[in-house]
Design an enzyme around this catalytic site. Structure first.
Site, PDB file in Angstrom:
ATOM      1  CG  HIS A 121      -1.864   1.198   1.191  1.00  0.00           C
ATOM      2  ND1 HIS A 121      -1.445   2.449   1.602  1.00  0.00           N
ATOM      3  CD2 HIS A 121      -3.147   1.334   0.786  1.00  0.00           C
ATOM      4  CE1 HIS A 121      -2.453   3.314   1.456  1.00  0.00           C
ATOM      5  NE2 HIS A 121      -3.490   2.654   0.966  1.00  0.00           N
ATOM      6  CD  GLU A 165       8.593   6.858  -6.322  1.00  0.00           C
ATOM      7  OE1 GLU A 165       9.246   5.991  -6.938  1.00  0.00           O
ATOM      8  OE2 GLU A 165       7.570   7.386  -6.804  1.00  0.00           O
ATOM      9  CG  LEU A 183      -3.285  -9.851   5.342  1.00  0.00           C
ATOM     10  CD1 LEU A 183      -3.471  -9.654   6.847  1.00  0.00           C
ATOM     11  CD2 LEU A 183      -2.612 -11.195   5.063  1.00  0.00           C
ATOM     12  CB  ALA A 184      -8.967  -9.139   2.429  1.00  0.00           C
ATOM     13  N   GLY A 237     -10.039  -5.026  -0.951  1.00  0.00           N
ATOM     14  CA  GLY A 237     -11.019  -3.974  -0.685  1.00  0.00           C
ATOM     15  C   GLY A 237     -11.100  -3.059  -1.900  1.00  0.00           C
ATOM     16  CG  HIS A 282      -6.679   0.759  -1.800  1.00  0.00           C
ATOM     17  ND1 HIS A 282      -6.920   2.031  -2.270  1.00  0.00           N
ATOM     18  CD2 HIS A 282      -6.319   0.922  -0.506  1.00  0.00           C
ATOM     19  CE1 HIS A 282      -6.715   2.911  -1.308  1.00  0.00           C
ATOM     20  NE2 HIS A 282      -6.372   2.264  -0.218  1.00  0.00           N
TER      21      HIS A 282
END
Lengths: 124, 124
Positions: free
Chosen positions: B11, B45, B70-71, B73, B75
């Site tokens: 992320h 970066e 982990l899952a 969503g 994003h």
């Protein structure tokens, strides 16, 4: 004195598919560890409050929260410790917050295994 | 035709400690898989754009993005696919988005192993 109860803490979402993935992730632990539970930080049930209230009603007084997070951000550095402080006060329980699972080297090895499987599936 | 290049997608955060945890998580994969890279979706970066531009400059044309999530969503269901479409257009590359690592059963087993280690450390 009984062993501490394990609570696997996931973020939570209003999207059921999100929670289903975490339930599958938790499943091997829930099968292997007596009285282990999954709980959600927000947006889904059961909450930490629900799970700790149930545990206390069953005689437990010590809990270890293991975050199903890959890394610690604001939630684990600020929000969850504040929630735990309040839960300890409300329920008269002792609650220990463990590091997020992603800080254990086992996770990096699992990621490598997943990537290897992905490469075997990929056309080359 | 060369093998697709692996990009581990995290992320990202402005908090360096967050990125350090993901770099450690990526390390076993980066050591095991030629030309694998880590990239961040936002706030850190290298970005996906940076990593894909480098790969294309080195002659790569196929990439597999493996999300260190982990899952799935919002994003992974919306933002990242839109970014990939634009990156494919910009770089003339073929980019495949793999499922998040948490959808592989290997992760649930790793979580169980982490919990077992945590229980061994806990006073009982």
């Amino acid at each position: 004195m009984t062993s501490p109860r394990i609570i696997l803490l996931a973020h939570g979402s209003s999207d059921k598919r999100w929670c289903e993935t975490f339930e599958q992730l938790a499943d091997p632990t829930l099968k292997a560890v007596d009285n282990a539970r999954i709980a959600y930080m927000e947006l889904a049930e059961p909450s930490m409050d629900t799970v700790i209230a149930e545990g206390v009603a069953e005689g437990a007084s010590d809990f270890i929260i293991i975050p199903l997070f890959l890394a610690a951000g604001r939630h684990l550095r600020k929000d969850v410790p504040a929630m735990i402080k309040e839960l300890e006060h409300t329920h008269g329980a002792s609650i220990h917050l463990a590091p997020p699972i992603g800080e254990n080297p086992v996770l990096g090895q699992a990621i490598r295994d997943v990537v290897m499987m992905q490469l075997e599936k990929a056309p080359s």
